[in-house]
Design an enzyme around this catalytic site. Structure first.
Site, PDB file in Angstrom:
ATOM      1  N   HIS A   1       5.165  -2.542   7.835  1.00  0.00           N
ATOM      2  CA  HIS A   1       4.929  -1.760   6.405  1.00  0.00           C
ATOM      3  C   HIS A   1       4.983  -2.531   5.207  1.00  0.00           C
ATOM      4  O   HIS A   1       4.082  -2.939   4.452  1.00  0.00           O
ATOM      5  CB  HIS A   1       5.669  -0.518   6.455  1.00  0.00           C
ATOM      6  CG  HIS A   1       5.561   0.276   5.250  1.00  0.00           C
ATOM      7  ND1 HIS A   1       6.002   1.590   5.097  1.00  0.00           N
ATOM      8  CD2 HIS A   1       5.083   0.110   3.804  1.00  0.00           C
ATOM      9  CE1 HIS A   1       5.506   2.159   4.034  1.00  0.00           C
ATOM     10  NE2 HIS A   1       5.102   1.092   3.310  1.00  0.00           N
TER      11      HIS A   1
ATOM     12  N   HIS B   1       8.951  -2.482  -4.229  1.00  0.00           N
ATOM     13  CA  HIS B   1       8.396  -2.392  -2.963  1.00  0.00           C
ATOM     14  C   HIS B   1       7.024  -2.892  -2.991  1.00  0.00           C
ATOM     15  O   HIS B   1       6.250  -2.618  -3.784  1.00  0.00           O
ATOM     16  CB  HIS B   1       8.506  -0.956  -2.470  1.00  0.00           C
ATOM     17  CG  HIS B   1       7.706  -0.777  -1.108  1.00  0.00           C
ATOM     18  ND1 HIS B   1       8.018  -1.425   0.053  1.00  0.00           N
ATOM     19  CD2 HIS B   1       6.711   0.063  -1.002  1.00  0.00           C
ATOM     20  CE1 HIS B   1       7.126  -1.084   0.947  1.00  0.00           C
ATOM     21  NE2 HIS B   1       6.395  -0.236   0.389  1.00  0.00           N
TER      22      HIS B   1
ATOM     23  N   GLU C   1       8.072   7.098  -3.403  1.00  0.00           N
ATOM     24  CA  GLU C   1       9.128   6.302  -2.911  1.00  0.00           C
ATOM     25  C   GLU C   1      10.252   6.452  -3.993  1.00  0.00           C
ATOM     26  O   GLU C   1      11.359   5.685  -3.629  1.00  0.00           O
ATOM     27  CB  GLU C   1       8.809   4.705  -2.443  1.00  0.00           C
ATOM     28  CG  GLU C   1       7.784   4.899  -1.501  1.00  0.00           C
ATOM     29  CD  GLU C   1       8.281   5.082  -0.105  1.00  0.00           C
ATOM     30  OE1 GLU C   1       9.344   5.486   0.049  1.00  0.00           O
ATOM     31  OE2 GLU C   1       7.381   5.154   0.748  1.00  0.00           O
TER      32      GLU C   1
ATOM     33  N   HIS D   1       3.756  -5.032  -0.050  1.00  0.00           N
ATOM     34  CA  HIS D   1       3.113  -5.022   1.269  1.00  0.00           C
ATOM     35  C   HIS D   1       2.822  -6.729   1.343  1.00  0.00           C
ATOM     36  O   HIS D   1       1.846  -7.203   1.378  1.00  0.00           O
ATOM     37  CB  HIS D   1       1.908  -4.228   1.469  1.00  0.00           C
ATOM     38  CG  HIS D   1       2.311  -2.853   1.453  1.00  0.00           C
ATOM     39  ND1 HIS D   1       1.370  -1.917   1.177  1.00  0.00           N
ATOM     40  CD2 HIS D   1       3.317  -2.185   1.390  1.00  0.00           C
ATOM     41  CE1 HIS D   1       1.639  -0.565   1.242  1.00  0.00           C
ATOM     42  NE2 HIS D   1       3.006  -0.858   1.373  1.00  0.00           N
TER      43      HIS D   1
END
EC number: 4.1.2.19
Length: 274
Positions: free
Chosen positions: A212, A141, A117, A143
């Protein structure tokens, strides 16, 4: 020779990745984290650097990041293992003079590479540098479980999602008055999702990827972790509230306005108008 693993930035990455794994936000190799550094941060540790740094071209040039060092998590690496072997799971990279690629100065041993990413991170760093006059240095980032769950049951609309999170916990409007950006579902690890995320990062420090995870931005690792943690706590409360039959009462628009005035923040107008 100073040991780079004892530096504030490696230790900070160890703490952030370990805390995120303990929260349940980063199963297996899920999640990624990047921190923008200055040359002065890494200067004392040159003796730790690879003798022949590998060079990796970027899929698109990013001249705004030219000559900028970052510490990043690796592709396919597990957050739970960062504390056990930082050099295998983290890396320090430095973008070249024209922003066309980067050298891996330290870490990412055994031919490892930065997170898949990285395009989304670098594009978001560019936008947050412009939006905050260079104040924001972290892109995270993960989850976050309950935030993901809400993307299945709430309308995936910035105003709707933001208002629900603000009502879920009083501190939310104070912590993220700019609201939560939301993308359509997109294939991860592509320039397309990176560009879409960066576009939302122009306006929001939090961006949801439905089904996501979430992207967060902030000036420090603690601030960025705390931003996501605050939104996730509200999402957890909302999941419980919805499972108990929904809200019987909540924070009103007038109360949200008063909250913003008390703490000197300007709430996202579209969310406040609902």
């Amino acid at each position: 020779m100073q040991n780079i693993t004892q530096s504030w930035f490696v230790q900070g990455m160890i703490k952030a990745t370990t805390d995120a794994w303990l929260k349940g936000w980063d199963e297996r190799n899920g999640g990624n984290l990047t921190l923008r550094l200055d040359d002065a941060d890494i200067a004392p540790y040159h003796d730790n650097f690879h003798q022949q740094p590998r060079y990796i071209p970027l899929s698109q040039p990013m001249p705004l990041l030219a000559n900028t060092p970052f510490i990043v998590t690796g592709s396919g690496k597990f957050f739970r293992n960062v504390q056990l072997d930082p050099a295998a799971n983290l890396g320090i990279v430095k973008v070249d003079s024209d922003g066309a690629g980067y050298h891996i100065l330290w870490g990412l041993t055994n031919e490892a590479v930065p997170t898949s990413e990285l395009p989304a991170h670098f594009l978001s760093h560019c936008e947050r540098i412009k939006a905050t006059n260079g104040k924001d240095r972290v892109i995270m980032h993960c989850h976050a479980t309950n935030l993901i769950a809400l993307t299945y049951v709430l309308e995936n609309d910035t105003a709707v999602f933001t208002r629900q999170l603000w009502e879920g916990s009083t501190e939310c409007l104070v912590v993220f008055p700019d609201g939560v950006g939301i993308l359509p579902w997109m294939v991860p690890g592509t320039d397309e999702i990176g560009q879409a995320t960066a576009q939302e990062m122009q306006k929001h420090s939090l961006v949801l990827w439905p089904f996501h995870g979430v992207f967060g931005s902030g000036p420090t690792l603690d601030e960025t972790f705390g931003l996501i943690d605050t939104a996730e706590k509200s999402a957890q409360i909302l999941v419980k509230v919805y499972s108990m039959g929904g809200m019987k009462q909540t924070i009103s628009r007038e109360e949200l306005i008063a909250l913003g005035q008390r703490f000197g923040v300007t709430p996202l107008a579209s969310a406040l108008a609902l």
